[in-house]
Design an enzyme around this catalytic site. Sequence first.
Site, mmCIF file in Angstrom:
data_model
loop_
_atom_site.group_PDB
_atom_site.id
_atom_site.type_symbol
_atom_site.label_atom_id
_atom_site.label_comp_id
_atom_site.label_asym_id
_atom_site.label_seq_id
_atom_site.Cartn_x
_atom_site.Cartn_y
_atom_site.Cartn_z
ATOM 1 C CG ASN A 7 19.635 37.532 -47.760
ATOM 2 O OD1 ASN A 7 20.193 36.523 -48.194
ATOM 3 N ND2 ASN A 7 18.930 37.533 -46.638
ATOM 4 N NE ARG A 90 22.124 35.916 -44.202
ATOM 5 C CZ ARG A 90 21.279 34.896 -44.152
ATOM 6 N NH1 ARG A 90 20.369 34.761 -45.078
ATOM 7 N NH2 ARG A 90 21.339 34.049 -43.168
ATOM 8 C CG HIS A 179 20.584 33.734 -36.713
ATOM 9 N ND1 HIS A 179 20.003 32.755 -35.942
ATOM 10 C CD2 HIS A 179 19.901 33.755 -37.870
ATOM 11 C CE1 HIS A 179 19.018 32.184 -36.619
ATOM 12 N NE2 HIS A 179 18.931 32.784 -37.801
ATOM 13 N NE ARG A 240 17.356 24.786 -39.951
ATOM 14 C CZ ARG A 240 17.560 26.104 -40.119
ATOM 15 N NH1 ARG A 240 17.573 26.920 -39.080
ATOM 16 N NH2 ARG A 240 17.768 26.588 -41.309
ATOM 17 C CD GLU A 386 19.583 39.262 -39.814
ATOM 18 O OE1 GLU A 386 18.338 39.229 -40.005
ATOM 19 O OE2 GLU A 386 20.284 38.234 -39.792
#
Length: 403
Positions: A7, A90, A179, A240, A386
Amino acid sequence: MNVLVLNCGSSSIKFQVLKMPEEKMLVKGIVERIGEPMSIIEGKTGEKKKRHERPVADHTEGIKEVLALLTDPELSVMKSVKEISAIGHRVVHGGETYSASVLITDAVITAIEDNIPLAPLHNPANLKGILACRETVPGIPQSAVFDTAFHQSMPDYAYLYAIPKSYYEKYKIRRFGFHGTSHKFVAHRAGDILKKPLSELKLITAHLGNGASITAVDRGRSVDTSMGFTPLEGLIMGTRSGDLDPAITVFLQRNEHIDCEEIDRLLNKKSGLIGLFEKSNDMRIIEEEYFKGDALAKLVLTMYAYRIVKYIGAYMAAMGGADALIYTAGVGENTPPLREIAADFLGGLGFGINKELNNEVIRKQDYTDISAEGASVKTIVIPTNEELAIARDTFELLQGRSK
Ligand code: ADP
């Protein structure tokens, strides 16, 4: 076979090696602060840990550091990099080009480049990692696993925005969602847990980490998701705002005399939990204050839960009901009061949780079904993984190639 999962961020490379198909994690680690005067290189196996500091100029050097750590005699993960059969990356944005993971070819690299305008911070970093591997270990096959791919099944009426149609044609302004690897992973786990084929299940998956999104998974397919053209839309997140009246941005630009870069920072970095709670965006701290009776912590947790609840209602309407709600990721797996507040709102829709079980969920245990007896919609906490999802896709792609 060993799969190296990478990643790659703008200044970091997170890695894991998984032995497949056994799904055994052999080592995990990170190279941090790439390009800074001093970088940190760290790797952990079940028993051993190695950490050192040295300057790492770029991603190619970073990949070399990862490979050096894998073959380090002290960690004893492998004797030679030849023991790596494939590398799974990823990749954040596959745009409308990819609805599944792919083995990397020149055409895939071009497509990831073409999608840079959609993910200007992430795709370039992901590409750097891919190119660095090509340069360092050219013979090892690589795959790209996209955050957006799972959501490509959304219907047009869910992914289009009601702005002039020309902007979709010109810029591809539409809902993409993110996601996806995690939503897909936990949806499949839910099928196993409920002992039903995914084709018979209506699921709502809530990935609540620092970034957060919620997805309607109708018979195995993502039909709607809360993140949109960018990861800003939808739920309240660590930093956010999630959904808001878009006119607020125009109002602030006019009245605070700030430019669009500052608006971008304000909504992506200074809003959400940090904007509301101010002291921290770490849910553990908010939870602690909530238990002490802090009124602001209670308001923030309630706002966070309420936003989730509104999406659950919407997605039940979109799918004509739901069989289960899945909580996953840092906040989703670890914050009992949040799940309790949400369940209190949702009682009228057939949800219900067993409060004792809810308080006993231990992170990283396989899963916990926290549904109350008689609840018509199940609530299950499932840890996401993941890296494992990326290793599985990479393994399958490689098997397919050798057939
Ligand atoms: P990211 O979204 O950064 O990939 P995670 O899914 O691990 O990472 O989510 C990180 C967030 O999860 C942290 O910001 C923190 O608020 C929350 N978190 C992690 N552990 C706990 C915990 N034990 N209790 C409550 N919240 C937690």
